[in-house]
Design an enzyme around this catalytic site. Structure first.
Site, mmCIF file in Angstrom:
data_model
loop_
_atom_site.group_PDB
_atom_site.id
_atom_site.type_symbol
_atom_site.label_atom_id
_atom_site.label_comp_id
_atom_site.label_asym_id
_atom_site.label_seq_id
_atom_site.Cartn_x
_atom_site.Cartn_y
_atom_site.Cartn_z
ATOM 1 N N LYS A 53 0.841 -1.205 0.049
ATOM 2 C CA LYS A 53 -0.129 0.052 0.058
ATOM 3 C C LYS A 53 0.779 1.185 -0.081
ATOM 4 C CE LYS A 53 -3.874 -2.319 2.279
ATOM 5 N NZ LYS A 53 -4.497 -2.361 3.652
ATOM 6 N N GLN A 97 -4.748 -2.190 10.001
ATOM 7 C CA GLN A 97 -4.445 -3.802 9.389
ATOM 8 C C GLN A 97 -4.964 -4.666 10.415
ATOM 9 O OE1 GLN A 97 -3.446 -4.237 6.507
ATOM 10 N NE2 GLN A 97 -3.538 -6.449 6.462
ATOM 11 N N ASP A 120 -10.485 2.522 4.547
ATOM 12 C CA ASP A 120 -11.159 1.260 4.039
ATOM 13 C C ASP A 120 -12.730 1.386 3.797
ATOM 14 O OD1 ASP A 120 -9.310 -0.711 3.942
ATOM 15 O OD2 ASP A 120 -9.146 -1.027 6.038
#
Length: 296
Positions: A53, A97, A120
């Site tokens: 990412k 995460q 997200d």
């Protein structure tokens, strides 16, 4: 019949190119988008995923803000990190995460995030806005994988209006929110959500115009299940042991023979995965644009 490929890699590359231009415009106004990541522990898979990412961020000009934390961090100390990112103007959006260690209340951590910084798109507030908004433009982050699925189809000029879409799997990251996106008036698909309680799954598969496999069961959908010409997206990922090499490999939910029946096929890997990462970047850039009062 040989399926046409829904190429997630090429489509994601095109999206990153577009985002690079939008980031350049923002920088001209003195605003640089920043993606933060919160990574707890030493899981190699999670470290690799987060590193990817940040490589994406570098490619499009987004700043990286990393918080790599020990696996034994306390709930209180992790909450302090979340509060710091919420208050940090340089962090346009961020992710936590998953999975988090068992001693951490993951729901409390995720709900502590500022909804507008939820890269997200899975904060309860943002999912609630998606539930409530059927017609108008969205002003909140969208869940990355479902958004990536829809974008992948639209960018291949696939008309979804009136299509019967079968989503296999009711997970919060794909199955549940995907139906919300597909049934927005601008898309207007008809969606069936299949799960372990579904009776006669083969019948549903045989009648579907579009199948999104997101159950996490390797090879569960085969050519014999599908309507000829169906649009098939293989999204579920499971780590299995290769019987020939003994090494761990990733397997999707759709068997290879499905590509011989489908009209369009999104492979795994190389299909929806790259799109998920591209939509994460898009959420960060769009948050910065909202902050600047810019419309893309």
């Amino acid at each position: 019949m040989s399926a046409q490929i829904l190429d997630g890699k090429a489509t994601a590359a095109a999206i990153r190119s577009e985002l690079t231009e939008r980031v350049t415009t923002l920088k001209g106004q003195g605003i640089t988008p920043g993606l933060g990541t919160v990574l707890v522990g030493d899981d190699p898979g999670s470290h690799s995923y987060v590193a990817g990412k940040h490589r994406d961020c570098e490619q499009v000009g987004i700043n990286s803000i990393r918080r790599d934390l020990p696996g034994d961090i306390s709930q209180e100390d992790l909450e302090k990190v979340i509060d710091e990112l919420n208050d940090d103007d340089a962090t346009t959006g961020y992710i936590v995460q998953l999975p988090l260690p068992a001693h951490i209340d993951a729901h409390a951590i995720l709900e502590r995030m500022t909804p507008g910084k939820d890269a997200d798109g899975l904060h309860p507030t943002n999912l609630g806005k998606l539930v409530l908004n059927v017609n108008g433009p969205m002003d909140s982050p969208l869940p990355c994988t479902p958004h990536g699925i829809v974008e992948l189809l639209l960018r291949h000029d696939i008309e979804l209006k009136g299509k019967n879409v079968l989503v296999v799997g009711r997970g919060v990251t794909v199955g549940r929110p995907l139906g919300l996106l597909l049934t927005r008036r601008a898309i207007n698909a008809t969606v069936t959500l299949a799960h372990t309680g579904t009776v006669d799954l083969p019948r549903h598969l045989s009648e579907a115009d579009v199948v999104v496999a997101a159950a996490g069961l390797p090879g569960m959908i085969t050519a014999e299940h599908l309507k000829p010409g169906a649009i098939v997206l293989d999204v579920g990922v499971t780590r299995v042991t290769d019987p020939e090499t003994g090494k761990a490999i990733l397997r999707g939910d759709v068997a290879k023979d499905a590509a011989g029946v489908a009209g369009w096929f999104s492979p795994n890997p190389g299909g929806v995965g790259p799109m998920t990462r591209a939509m994460l970047l898009a959420n960060v850039v769009e948050a910065a644009e909202r902050q600047a009062g810019v419309t893309s």
